[in-house]
Design an enzyme around this catalytic site. Sequence first.
Site, PDB file in Angstrom:
ATOM      1  N   SER A 158       6.319  -0.102   9.799  1.00 35.61           N
ATOM      2  CA  SER A 158       6.108   0.487   8.480  1.00 35.61           C
ATOM      3  C   SER A 158       6.431  -0.528   7.398  1.00 35.61           C
ATOM      4  CB  SER A 158       6.990   1.729   8.328  1.00 35.61           C
ATOM      5  OG  SER A 158       6.837   2.273   7.046  1.00 35.61           O
ATOM      6  N   GLY A 159       5.500  -0.695   6.466  1.00 35.55           N
ATOM      7  CA  GLY A 159       5.678  -1.637   5.374  1.00 35.55           C
ATOM      8  C   GLY A 159       5.079  -2.997   5.630  1.00 35.55           C
ATOM      9  N   THR A 163      -2.037  -0.406   6.100  1.00 36.09           N
ATOM     10  CA  THR A 163      -2.992   0.394   5.317  1.00 36.09           C
ATOM     11  C   THR A 163      -3.859  -0.502   4.443  1.00 36.09           C
ATOM     12  OG1 THR A 163      -1.458   2.255   5.313  1.00 36.09           O
ATOM     13  CG2 THR A 163      -3.212   2.278   3.668  1.00 36.09           C
ATOM     14  N   ASN A 209       9.102   1.241   3.251  1.00 38.67           N
ATOM     15  CA  ASN A 209       7.781   1.085   2.618  1.00 38.67           C
ATOM     16  C   ASN A 209       7.628   2.136   1.529  1.00 38.67           C
ATOM     17  OD1 ASN A 209       5.181   0.473   1.980  1.00 38.67           O
ATOM     18  ND2 ASN A 209       4.277   1.163   3.906  1.00 38.67           N
ATOM     19  N   SER A 212       4.177   4.508   2.801  1.00 41.24           N
ATOM     20  CA  SER A 212       4.121   4.567   4.254  1.00 41.24           C
ATOM     21  C   SER A 212       3.229   5.726   4.685  1.00 41.24           C
ATOM     22  CB  SER A 212       5.524   4.763   4.821  1.00 41.24           C
ATOM     23  OG  SER A 212       5.469   4.909   6.230  1.00 41.24           O
ATOM     24  N   SER A 213       2.335   5.450   5.632  1.00 43.05           N
ATOM     25  CA  SER A 213       1.466   6.493   6.164  1.00 43.05           C
ATOM     26  C   SER A 213       2.271   7.339   7.140  1.00 43.05           C
ATOM     27  CB  SER A 213       0.261   5.878   6.883  1.00 43.05           C
ATOM     28  OG  SER A 213      -0.520   5.124   5.998  1.00 43.05           O
ATOM     29  N   GLY A 437       3.644   2.211  12.805  1.00 44.75           N
ATOM     30  CA  GLY A 437       4.274   1.215  13.655  1.00 44.75           C
ATOM     31  C   GLY A 437       5.533   1.754  14.320  1.00 44.75           C
ATOM     32  N   GLU A 439       9.165   2.723  14.997  1.00 41.67           N
ATOM     33  CA  GLU A 439      10.178   3.171  14.052  1.00 41.67           C
ATOM     34  C   GLU A 439      11.499   3.392  14.778  1.00 41.67           C
ATOM     35  OE1 GLU A 439       8.856   6.588  11.949  1.00 41.67           O
ATOM     36  OE2 GLU A 439       7.422   5.470  10.700  1.00 41.67           O
TER      37      GLU A 439
END
Length: 1549
Positions: A158-159, A163, A209, A212-213, A437, A439
């Site tokens: 994440s981050g 995206t 992030n 973050s999605s 991703g 985590e």
Amino acid sequence: MTVSASIVVGSQVWVEDSEVAWIDGEAVEVNDEEVKVICSSGKTAVANIANVYPKDPEAPPCGVDDMTKLSYLHEPGVLQNLKSRYDMNEIYTYTGNILIAVNPFQQLPHLYNNDVMEQYKGMAIGELSPHPFAIADAAYRQMINEGLSQSILVSGESGAGKTESTKMLMGYLAHMGGRAGNELRSVEQQVLESNPVLEAFGNAKTVRNNNSSRFGKFVELQFNNIGKISGAAIRTYLLERSRVCQVSDPERNYHCFYMLCAAPQEDVEKYKLENPRMYHYLNQTNCYELDGVDDSKEYLSTRRAMDVVGISSDEQDAIFRVVAAILHLGNIEFSKESETDASEPKDDQSRFHLKTAAELFMCDEKSLEDSLCKRVIVTRDESITKSLDPNAATISRDALAKIVYSRLFDWLVNKINNSIGQDPDSKFLIGVLDIYGFESFKTNSFEQLCINLTNEKLQQHFNQRVFKMEQEEYTKEEIDWSYIEFVDNQDILDLIEKKPGGIISLLDEACMFPRSTHETFAEKLYQTFKDHKRFSKPKFSRTGFTICHYAGDVNYQTELFLDKNKDYVIGEHQALLSASSCPFVSGLFPPLSEESSKTSKFSSIGSQFKQQLQALLETLSATEPHYIRCVKPNNLLKPAIFENSNVLQQLRCGGVMEAIRISCAGYPTRKTFDEFISRFKILYPSSISCDEVIACRGLLEKAGLKGYQIGKTKVFLRVGQMAELDATRAEVLGNSACIIQRKVRSHSARKNFISLRTSAVQIQSWCRGQVARQHYEQKRQEAAASTIQKDLRMFLSRKAYALLVSSALFLQAGMRGMAARRLLQFRRQKIAAILIQSHCQGYLTCRKYLRLKKAAVTFQCAWRARMARKELHKLKMAAKETGALQAAKSKLEKEVEELTWQLQLEKGMRADIEDARTQENLELQIALEEMRIQFLETKELLIKERKAMKKLAEQVPVIQQVPDVQEVSGVQEVSAVQKVPAVQEAPVVDQELVNKLTSENEKLKALVSSLEKRIDETEKKYKETSKLSEDRLRQALEAESKIIQLKTDMQRLEEKLLDMETEDQILRQQSLINSAAGKMSGHLNPTTQETQNATLFKRFGSVSDDALRRSIMERHRENIDALIRCMPENLGFSEGKPVAAFTIYKCLVHWKSFEAERTSVFDRLIQIIGSEIENEADNNHMAYWLSNTSTLLFLLQQTLKSSSAGSSTPRKPPQPTSFFGRMAQGFRSSSSSANLSIGGLDKVCQVEAKYPALLFKQQLTAYVEKIYGIIRDNSKKDLSSLLSSCIQTPGTTTETIQVPRTPTETFQAPGTSTETIQAPGTSTENSLRSSGISFDSRYPTNDWKSIIESLNGTLRTLQDNFVPPVLVQRIFTQIFSYIDVQLFNSLLLRRECCTFSNGEYVKAGLDELELWCGYAKEKYVGSSWDELKHVRQAVGFLVIHQKLRITYEDLTSDLCPMLTIQQLYRICTLYRDDNFNTSSVSPDIISSMKNIMMLDSHDADSNSFLLDDNSSIPFSVDDISSSLQDSDFTGVKAAAELLKRPSFQFLQG
């Protein structure tokens, strides 16, 4: 990853460091196992020699774009290369075909514009700098060239920028596969604009992030055969529901909540929102805003994106209404009631939010409260309502919020997919995977377990596709290779998802038992996996567990596992929201059927996620993968910070280091035999003729390489060996270049020498020429000096001689002048004497002359008086003759009036007789029909009676046999009567019945005979009446022709009378002048009288010649008669212009007929034209006269101008009516008239139109319209019978249309010769061609072929007679309109015509007509093809497939916009498919059209579904004038017959 290199003292090396992972330094002491290093930071480190790696001192400071090019490919080298490039803002780096993207945490717009996209288009990976565009282009090119579907896997924590990388990939693919044309909303635009919508509702700020999605996304871009995007689909995975209700600091909830709170004021007031700090679901954290993000602008941007993806404004309003309702739900707090344990809203504020949420959900407030505070338990016998405590009510509230938000997000995804649309015919796609991703947080729940399971699956896919494929390649080529072991995570996947026995399976079992808790679930895990090496129990946790993932250990807490795994909706919530009055909210919760609710099995989030993940992996396995590994350089999310340890851990987790290791340990360079020999055959030229394997081995041995491998089809080289071969090849090429340069320089030097030698020769020749020219100039100057001296001496001698001559002449002139003056004086004296003598003699002679003149004048006056009296007597006699002519005129007028009256009376009588005859015929026909009916009834009665009598004869003995009546066509006499002996015991009653029947038969026979006689009499009377009517019609026509002849004679008499009146007036004026001169002769001076008499003689002498005047009038009448006699003949055409029209016009202009107040020439011309067009059946004759009349009308339009009368205009003298007067006035006014500028008629003057000319123009216009209508109606009549047979496909036929596609197309009808239809001015090669369509064998040719031949015949007739193109266009326009009306009405009236096969048949015929229009040229047919719009649209509907899919809008707007609802309803209801038995449009469309027709039933015009034929005249005189405006009459010849006559010689001018 170990690089074989010896570490010695002074070597540059890398050693491990706890702070920065790896640090460089210099080796100062080297032992067998340890190395002492002085680091660049100044500290000293001692490390094991196995953990020390050499450093490349010559590595470029900015790094390399592909890390396989590094001299030392190991962890510190890769890390240093990424850091060096990151410091230069080079965030992309290749590792083979894997792209590593480091998040810069700043905008770099220069890397992503359209110019950059164009640079990467068609470029192979490695030719330009690393970029996501290169990966996308490689996938796109591989899809196009090999026809294989592709996938691009974007991974990272994440981050890391997954995206944003996905957006860039989709942007490039949209740029490459964007569809041509400006569409309102293209697929690629909708896919790109779906990102902001999904980010607003699925992204949130996390610890790592800001965007973050919180869901996984797989975008499928579908492509057609030409590489254009034809459809798309978005798949989402595992939205984090719990974030709606629970947010930890410093994270945020989903972006949409904050956007809505920052919306414009009117939206905030509409949803009754406040500051986000006021809402429980948002104020659990202190983070409300993001740096650099304006939520109000993001709200408007999201709205615009919703518009693009196809979400209407009403749906957007409903979406944000639901979002606002969720916020208000979170602010509802509960407390216990005073008497019971039941819960209720805590205070007024909670009730306000409850009411607001109910209003936004559009449901009942009390029902919403009960669904949150109560539960209904359904048993077999009854339903029990249970009250919930405040904690349970709070859990129920949060469950409602989560399920509503989850359903809203799923609706958005489905809406976007439906709006974008998928292409079922697409054969390949490019998928872009953007998924969460790996985590690992302080608190990891069920969502983190599913996310990490996804990453484990993708890591396994990466291992299988990259590592195993590498080894399989070596095995396939049968080369020596030691297999590399890599970490296989299958045991972790089995631990989590194995069924049965996996963590998810155990979780599903626990969820199915109502008494299970997270403690019991944790105990079950401990017991099941106590011996598993990847599973462990934390020391200080009773309900947690630890899994050793490929990226590290993660501790999970099971407190909320059971609740988050359950995928069900509380029944009270389902019933509440499905009953909402808002269609959007009720659509999110559709009601469940009783059967489905009873038979529904348990469903869990984990099981659904496993299925989705399995489907994703199957999709990825069916595609060719490409990998992008995103790396987050630091956890501060700030630019220009590169944390080595963090980056290194991400590289290890992403498998990048493993890919580098296997690439370097094996053979990274692979070339096929052909490519290798083609590139390096220059090193070993003799290898060309050898076998491929032998040639490759010889090349490698000559280069001195070792360690290579030769497989079945490829050559495998170690790292750096390709560079050595290229260096050797470059050396050989360099030597060859030197030889080439030597040869080129030699050639250049020789060429330079030859050029210098040529220049020297040219300079020498120029110098020699210059010396010769100077010598010649000196000689020429010497000759010129001699000539000048000679001329000067001659001039001086001539000057002296001239002076001497002039002096001599001066002396001579003086002497001669003196002698001449003396002679002049003598002559003057002599002349004076003679003048005196002449005056004296003249006076005497003049006196004698005056006396003689006076006597002569007196005698002349007496004689003239006598002659005047004689002339007066003649005038009186002429006056008496004029009176007789006037009386004859009056008598003729009376006769004409009587004949006219008789003709009108005869016409009236004829009309009455026609009416009476028609009425009588009608009555006779009715009577005849009645007689026939009566006759048939009588006949039937006779037959029945005969049968009855036979039956009676058989049953009872009779005395006499009944007569047998035989009848063939009418009633005949009784043939025979035979008597049979009677039985003695026969009863009397039977005999009486037989007699009665016999008498009735006799009566009926008599009646039939009388009816036949009446019929015969009626027929005779009808024939006599018809004959009498024909005789009267013939008499009326003869009377009419006599009247016309009388009118012509009367007009001639009128002209003759007018001429005589003019002559009478002239003679009277002459006699009066003569008498006045006789009376005044005694008082006039003799000289004055003589002058006046001479003037009178000159003025009236020519007019008094009566014989000459009458001969001119007779010649004029003869000329008119000659013109009239010539007109009925077909004079043909000259230079494309009608000769008859040109001749008439020239004659009328020459005779000044347009300026006459009264003339008969116009009437006679009209009569000739009327008589010539009586034969209406001959189209060629009609076209000839249409061409003549229209051309003559054009010439009249250009010549005549209407008389303008006004008070300001000076009064003009009356116009003369006689031929002489018109000629005289024409001579006087010719100088003042304006000349016309008609091509070839420049000398014609524009004149003011008088009444006869204007009347002639109107009559000529009427005849043009009449002839036009006759030609049009004849063509329609010819097509009528053909169209009736063309509308329906015949049952059987043997003929087919086989139209040859040859340069000159011919049409041949039966019994006629083949002739090519050719437009004027075109060659045979450009002649009209029929269509090139070949009908199916079941379609006939004669009908449509006959239509084409009929149209060709009409066009050829009009072209041969040079009819103006504007009239030809109008004729064919109305003909095609008639075809449209007939075909379309037949379709609507005949059910058998509204079939699929019949539609194909008619469509093929219409295609023939379209091709005919194309080849016939727009000059003649104009827009005739557009007139077939009704039948074209109707036939298009008949032949379209899958009519059930047609919507009402498609039918009325796209397919048949010109047809009315009644017509569409008629076609849809009559349609049937006789081939495939398919259905018409859906019943809903038919019912909709029926309702519309019922609403419009009061309008009479709308109820008619048939078309009317247009028989109007679609042109005006101005249209003809504009069409013929550029016509050139130069070279047009008049009628040859008239040119032979001397009086028509003016036609030659």
